[in-house]
Design a protein around this motif. Structure first.
Motif, PDB file in Angstrom:
ATOM      1  N   LEU A 169      -8.710   5.933  -3.798  1.00 22.45           N
ATOM      2  CA  LEU A 169      -8.105   5.758  -4.624  1.00 22.45           C
ATOM      3  C   LEU A 169      -7.090   4.442  -4.973  1.00 22.45           C
ATOM      4  CD1 LEU A 169      -7.229   9.357  -7.002  1.00 22.45           C
ATOM      5  CD2 LEU A 169      -8.851   7.597  -8.270  1.00 22.45           C
ATOM      6  N   ALA A 170      -6.446   4.998  -3.529  1.00 22.06           N
ATOM      7  CA  ALA A 170      -5.380   4.013  -2.910  1.00 22.06           C
ATOM      8  C   ALA A 170      -5.657   2.691  -2.406  1.00 22.06           C
ATOM      9  CB  ALA A 170      -4.560   4.681  -1.540  1.00 22.06           C
ATOM     10  N   MET A 171      -6.992   2.089  -2.701  1.00 22.34           N
ATOM     11  CA  MET A 171      -7.824   1.928  -1.572  1.00 22.34           C
ATOM     12  C   MET A 171      -7.995   0.939  -2.815  1.00 22.34           C
ATOM     13  SD  MET A 171      -9.235  -0.189   0.853  1.00 22.34           S
ATOM     14  CE  MET A 171      -9.335   0.490   1.985  1.00 22.34           C
ATOM     15  N   LEU A 172      -9.004   1.511  -3.997  1.00 23.14           N
ATOM     16  CA  LEU A 172      -9.250   1.275  -5.884  1.00 23.14           C
ATOM     17  C   LEU A 172      -7.891   0.484  -6.383  1.00 23.14           C
ATOM     18  CD1 LEU A 172     -11.121   3.687  -6.910  1.00 23.14           C
ATOM     19  CD2 LEU A 172     -12.139   1.995  -5.961  1.00 23.14           C
ATOM     20  N   SER A 173      -7.003   0.801  -5.810  1.00 21.25           N
ATOM     21  CA  SER A 173      -6.101   0.368  -6.718  1.00 21.25           C
ATOM     22  C   SER A 173      -4.827  -0.714  -5.504  1.00 21.25           C
ATOM     23  CB  SER A 173      -4.386   2.019  -6.499  1.00 21.25           C
ATOM     24  OG  SER A 173      -3.177   0.840  -6.689  1.00 21.25           O
ATOM     25  N   ILE A 174      -5.384  -1.101  -4.510  1.00 19.49           N
ATOM     26  CA  ILE A 174      -4.898  -1.885  -3.743  1.00 19.49           C
ATOM     27  C   ILE A 174      -5.396  -3.044  -4.241  1.00 19.49           C
ATOM     28  CG2 ILE A 174      -4.308  -3.302  -1.324  1.00 19.49           C
ATOM     29  CD1 ILE A 174      -3.262   0.376  -0.571  1.00 19.49           C
ATOM     30  N   GLU A 175      -6.333  -2.505  -3.629  1.00 17.23           N
ATOM     31  CA  GLU A 175      -7.412  -3.781  -3.239  1.00 17.23           C
ATOM     32  C   GLU A 175      -8.298  -3.618  -6.215  1.00 17.23           C
ATOM     33  OE1 GLU A 175      -8.298  -5.757  -1.501  1.00 17.23           O
ATOM     34  OE2 GLU A 175      -7.998  -4.753   0.115  1.00 17.23           O
ATOM     35  N   LYS A 176      -6.837  -4.504  -6.365  1.00 17.43           N
ATOM     36  CA  LYS A 176      -7.261  -3.955  -7.839  1.00 17.43           C
ATOM     37  C   LYS A 176      -8.242  -5.362  -8.131  1.00 17.43           C
ATOM     38  CE  LYS A 176      -5.468  -3.575 -12.087  1.00 17.43           C
ATOM     39  NZ  LYS A 176      -3.747  -3.589 -12.637  1.00 17.43           N
ATOM     40  N   GLU A 177      -8.274  -6.826  -7.453  1.00 18.09           N
ATOM     41  CA  GLU A 177      -8.300  -7.558  -7.588  1.00 18.09           C
ATOM     42  C   GLU A 177     -10.013  -7.842  -7.322  1.00 18.09           C
ATOM     43  OE1 GLU A 177      -6.217 -10.718  -5.916  1.00 18.09           O
ATOM     44  OE2 GLU A 177      -4.064 -10.815  -6.857  1.00 18.09           O
ATOM     45  N   SER A 205       1.248  -1.614   0.145  1.00 14.45           N
ATOM     46  CA  SER A 205       0.117  -0.047   0.012  1.00 14.45           C
ATOM     47  C   SER A 205       0.840   1.193   0.026  1.00 14.45           C
ATOM     48  CB  SER A 205      -0.980   0.311   1.099  1.00 14.45           C
ATOM     49  OG  SER A 205       0.186  -0.294   2.643  1.00 14.45           O
ATOM     50  N   PHE A 206       1.897   0.710   0.897  1.00 17.94           N
ATOM     51  CA  PHE A 206       3.211   2.353   0.362  1.00 17.94           C
ATOM     52  C   PHE A 206       3.454   2.616  -0.386  1.00 17.94           C
ATOM     53  CE2 PHE A 206       2.924   1.011   4.991  1.00 17.94           C
ATOM     54  CZ  PHE A 206       1.828   2.171   5.763  1.00 17.94           C
ATOM     55  N   SER A 207       4.134   1.281  -1.302  1.00 18.46           N
ATOM     56  CA  SER A 207       4.195   1.654  -2.956  1.00 18.46           C
ATOM     57  C   SER A 207       3.646   2.330  -3.776  1.00 18.46           C
ATOM     58  CB  SER A 207       4.940  -0.120  -3.230  1.00 18.46           C
ATOM     59  OG  SER A 207       5.756  -0.388  -2.485  1.00 18.46           O
ATOM     60  N   LYS A 208       2.132   1.592  -3.495  1.00 16.38           N
ATOM     61  CA  LYS A 208       1.439   1.921  -4.554  1.00 16.38           C
ATOM     62  C   LYS A 208       1.185   4.349  -3.879  1.00 16.38           C
ATOM     63  CE  LYS A 208      -0.599  -1.400  -6.159  1.00 16.38           C
ATOM     64  NZ  LYS A 208      -0.783  -1.804  -7.773  1.00 16.38           N
ATOM     65  N   LEU A 209       1.418   4.244  -3.121  1.00 15.07           N
ATOM     66  CA  LEU A 209       1.400   5.933  -3.218  1.00 15.07           C
ATOM     67  C   LEU A 209       2.187   6.106  -3.499  1.00 15.07           C
ATOM     68  CD1 LEU A 209       1.319   6.065   0.746  1.00 15.07           C
ATOM     69  CD2 LEU A 209      -0.729   6.563  -0.750  1.00 15.07           C
ATOM     70  N   LYS A 210       3.170   6.313  -4.144  1.00  5.99           N
ATOM     71  CA  LYS A 210       3.884   7.097  -5.547  1.00  5.99           C
ATOM     72  C   LYS A 210       3.533   6.979  -6.336  1.00  5.99           C
ATOM     73  CE  LYS A 210       7.629   3.359  -6.376  1.00  5.99           C
ATOM     74  NZ  LYS A 210       8.550   3.010  -5.233  1.00  5.99           N
TER      75      LYS A 210
END
Length: 381
Positions: free
Chosen positions: A349-357, A326-331
């Motif tokens: 947006l972070a939640m959507l990216s982390i829970e992409k599946e 999740s920290f890597s997704k922020l950048k």
């Protein structure tokens, strides 16, 4: 006789003016050595290291004293383009006294106050004399140089005849042909013996293996602790093989570990009773910890202590890499072009990216309809 020889030489000189000005056999051997030493970058680098070792010690009387105190045999020699034996004499001390020269380099690095000299000594000791490729090169070059130097000494004899010289040269060529076929394997064996008899095995191989063992033992010590506490719950097969005395002791130990300020999450005696019955009633398909927890949920609170123990076991993470993503997704989400992004939008947006599946399986048609109905603005006239 002397006059006769001079007459023969005079007639040969008249037939071929360059006959007595071409390099002699020894000069030709020396030129062959120069060609060998400059034939490829690795060969040039090898003799560069030999020269660096000599230059480092010989450029100072204090450094030379350190060398003489620790190296009791042969001294290092410089390379020369004109002195025929310089190459073999420069390689021989390195081959015969690798460990002593390495110790001298380490001693020089420890006593030197010059950062440049300290770095040079450490580099030669660590990256060259402890490098197996360099040790292999020492063995190969010494064998080649020794053979050529032997022929060179014979050619320098006053009574050397040309037919003997031809045979010697034919012999060195035959030696090189045989050395090309099996010399590498033999050199590998000798280099391995050098590495084992010297400090290569102790300071390199055993060092990194022991360090790996130590790191793995200390850094994963917590996992061993978890295994001691929850090991009897890991799988059904292990639970069934555990006898009652060991199982009771394990339940008591777990109760003690989960006790805080006089209160424990479970009762060791009750857990033992539940597990004694549970290991006989569990279905055969329940082989993993999750399978056991799912079965306990169906029992609707019949095994409260066992359910708590298994839930605590499942909360112990093997790795936290998935959470750190999740920290890597922020950048990737909040770039310099999105500097005005609010915290709420960033979280979404972070939640959507982390829970992409999960988001890839959503039906966007219904979401768009819900979004449009909530954001529409009707103006009342």
């Amino acid at each position: 006789m002397k006059g006769r020889h001079k007459g023969v030489q005079k007639r040969l000189l008249e037939m071929n003016p360059r006959a007595f000005y071409t390099p002699c056999g020894c000069h030709r051997l020396n030129l062959a050595l120069c060609d060998m030493a400059n034939c490829c970058p690795k060969a040039m680098s090898f003799f560069g290291v030999i020269q660096r070792i000599y230059t480092l010690f010989s450029s100072s009387t204090k450094r030379w004293k350190i060398f003489k105190d620790l190296v009791k045999g042969l001294t290092v020699k410089p390379l020369s383009q004109t002195r025929w034996e310089s190459h073999v004499e420069s390689v021989k001390p390195i081959k015969e006294q690798t460990s002593q020269i390495r110790d001298a380099l380490y001693e020089l690095a420890n006593k030197s106050e010059d950062p440049k000299m300290k770095s040079e000594a450490e580099s030669l000791a660590l990256h060259e004399l402890e490098n197996f490729e360099f040790l292999l090169g020492v063995v190969i070059w010494y064998k080649l140089l020794y053979a050529i130097n032997t022929v060179s000494k014979f050619l320098q004899s006053e009574n050397m005849d040309i037919d003997v010289a031809v045979k010697l040269l034919e012999g060195i060529i035959l030696f090189l042909e045989e050395f090309r076929e099996d010399g590498y394997d033999k050199a590998m064996v000798e280099a391995k013996e050098m590495a084992s008899t010297e400090y290569f095995r102790i300071n390199y191989f055993l060092f990194i293996v022991d360090q790996a063992r130590f790191s793995m033992t200390t850094r994963f010590e917590k996992f061993q602790k978890y295994e001691e506490l929850f090991g009897f719950l890991f799988n059904l097969e292990r639970l069934q093989l555990t006898d009652d005395e060991v199982l009771l002791r394990s339940c008591k130990n777990l109760e003690s570990s989960l006790t805080h300020r006089g209160c424990s999450d479970i009762s060791g005696d009750d857990l033992f009773s539940e597990l004694t019955f549970l290991k006989c009633s569990l279905p055969r398909e329940a082989k993993t910890t999750i399978d056991v927890v799912n079965y306990l949920k169906k029992m609707d609170g019949c095994f409260p202590n066992a359910q708590i123990a298994y839930k605590i076991l499942l909360t112990i993470p093997v790795t936290v890499a998935s959470a750190e993503r999740s920290f890597s997704k922020l950048k990737l989400i909040k770039t310099f072009l999105r500097s005005t992004m609010s915290q709420e939008i960033l979280n979404g947006l972070a939640m959507l990216s982390i829970e992409k599946e999960v988001t890839e399986r959503l039906d966007y048609t219904d979401l768009i309809s819900i979004f449009s109905s909530k954001t529409v603005r009707r103006v009342a006239f």
